[in-house]
Design an enzyme around this catalytic site. Sequence first.
Site, PDB file in Angstrom:
ATOM      1  N   SER B  61       2.290   2.433   0.078  1.00 62.31           N
ATOM      2  CA  SER B  61       3.449   1.753   0.639  1.00 62.31           C
ATOM      3  C   SER B  61       3.153   1.086   1.969  1.00 62.31           C
ATOM      4  CB  SER B  61       4.570   2.770   0.832  1.00 62.31           C
ATOM      5  OG  SER B  61       4.670   3.566  -0.323  1.00 62.31           O
ATOM      6  N   THR B  62       2.962  -0.189   1.919  1.00 65.59           N
ATOM      7  CA  THR B  62       2.688  -0.953   3.130  1.00 65.59           C
ATOM      8  C   THR B  62       2.430  -2.408   2.743  1.00 65.59           C
ATOM      9  OG1 THR B  62       1.377  -0.888   5.152  1.00 65.59           O
ATOM     10  CG2 THR B  62       0.164  -0.796   3.151  1.00 65.59           C
ATOM     11  N   THR B  63       2.225  -3.259   3.710  1.00 67.54           N
ATOM     12  CA  THR B  63       1.668  -4.590   3.422  1.00 67.54           C
ATOM     13  C   THR B  63       0.669  -4.924   4.511  1.00 67.54           C
ATOM     14  OG1 THR B  63       3.764  -5.304   2.463  1.00 67.54           O
ATOM     15  CG2 THR B  63       2.176  -7.025   2.985  1.00 67.54           C
TER      16      THR B  63
END
Lengths: 256, 290
Positions: B61-63
């Site tokens: 979960s991230t970018t």
Amino acid sequence: MRDEPYRWIEAIQDRQDYIEDQLRPGSPVVGITYNEGMMLLTVSKGQRKIFEVHDRIALSAIGHPADIERLRMLVTDTASVQGFQNATEDINLHRLTNYTLAPAFKQAFESIVGEAYIIKMLLAELGSTSEKNQFTGINFDGIVRANSSFAVIGGTGAIETGMQNYLTAAQTDADRDLTTALQLGLETWAVGKELSAREPEETESEDTQLNTTQMDEIIDTAREEGEIEVGVLEASQQGASKFRLLTAQEIEAALK
Amino acid sequence: MNGTGNFLNRMDIGNRDLAMQEVANHKGDFLDLLRHANHPLKIDLPSGTTQQGTDVEIAHSTTVVAVRYRDGVIIAGDRRATAGTAVIYDRAEKVLQIDRHSVLAISGSPAIAYEIARILEHSFQYFRRSQLQELSLQGKLRMLSRLIRDNLAMALQGIGGVIPIFALYDLDADDDENGGKIFFYDALGAHFENVNFATTGSGSIWIRGVLRYLSRFGETALHEMDKQQAAITLLRLLDIASEYDAATSGYNAKGQIFPTVKTVTRTGVNTVSDDDLTAWYAEAQPNAEE
């Protein structure tokens, strides 16, 4: 042999004489501070003599290349493992020199049946503030000396005294810039080089004052035969590692 | 025996056997040095806990997004850390400087990712300090592959997978050549060079197409952008990702929390300052009120 104190002391004395004879022609090393950090300077012939130990610690030495390499790796490995297990902030020069290097030096020196280390080492640690900068010299017998503003190593005690006297006399501006520090370092090196070229008995007695022409001659000869090596620990360096070697161009520019 | 203050490891490499006065030669391999110092890194899972033959989804979960611009590589990451649907931290650093010319952008399990970054940093430094030369570009890439592969068991558990982007500047590149390089890794440690851009993390699916569009049809090609143009592009991309992906944060005006943006150029790694980001954000979001 330890049952016969006289023979043991004699053997130690012989060993000391032997090591000092071996170290005498070594190219001296000068450590001084400047306004942005600390500098180690020497003139080397082929073999690199100034090394990075850890983020804020640098090392230089004179002596047998194999001994320098072995002890350099000892301190680098110890610092690397400790820096990883704990944190970089937990590494300090005092512990590395007193608990890791000095015992190794002393044991090798006094085990008269074993091989001795032919080495003198100078380490520099960049403090969190300039007051906390520290130079530490270790003699081949394990004696540790610390100094915050400058330090030198040369083949014998007399050579070191001559260099220290020169530096003490020149300590006019502690806030010197890199160029000034480099010039002062090189002059001090020349004093040491001149003293190491003299006969042992002359080193003690003669005046160590060199005039500008003599100094320039020594430096010019050294530059023809070898290369000036300068390692700095720069507080302004971005990132955790503060060490870098100056490039040949930077050294050239500073000496113009 | 001097344990250098570590109760768990009383066998210190420094003084292991002074009588032998011998230092093992690790040939610059930091993991070998740690093994020798009784500090092995292997993560041992209880036997039988590894799933086999099942589909594994790696939580990431991230970018994070990297673009090759005029002077090298610019790389940005959002700041949100999540656990399930909960936001647990909004100041996480996901773009980590490894050495003077390389940066690791992480997605996946933070605990493992930070540890991989730390091992990588120490490995590069140890190689340089012991071997008196920088580890080569290929050497650096393989070191990261090895760490990701060693972590496979955790990745297969679905709890410790790490999919990073590794950006570095190749100092061997000619002066007139752009030495910026971007590498993408899979969970098994294979690495691929992405010529123009790379993005990873849960928000990456929303912006990969945009990147492709910009790269192919953009007014200014990505590799011709200057630092400001490239940074504004990345800020906009993260804004889009945060719009569609709950695990990616946008710009927090109230808390003055910006994405992390770093550049990797011939002169080294630089972090874009908050002042620059404030100014560029104003340009990045002209319709912010809408």
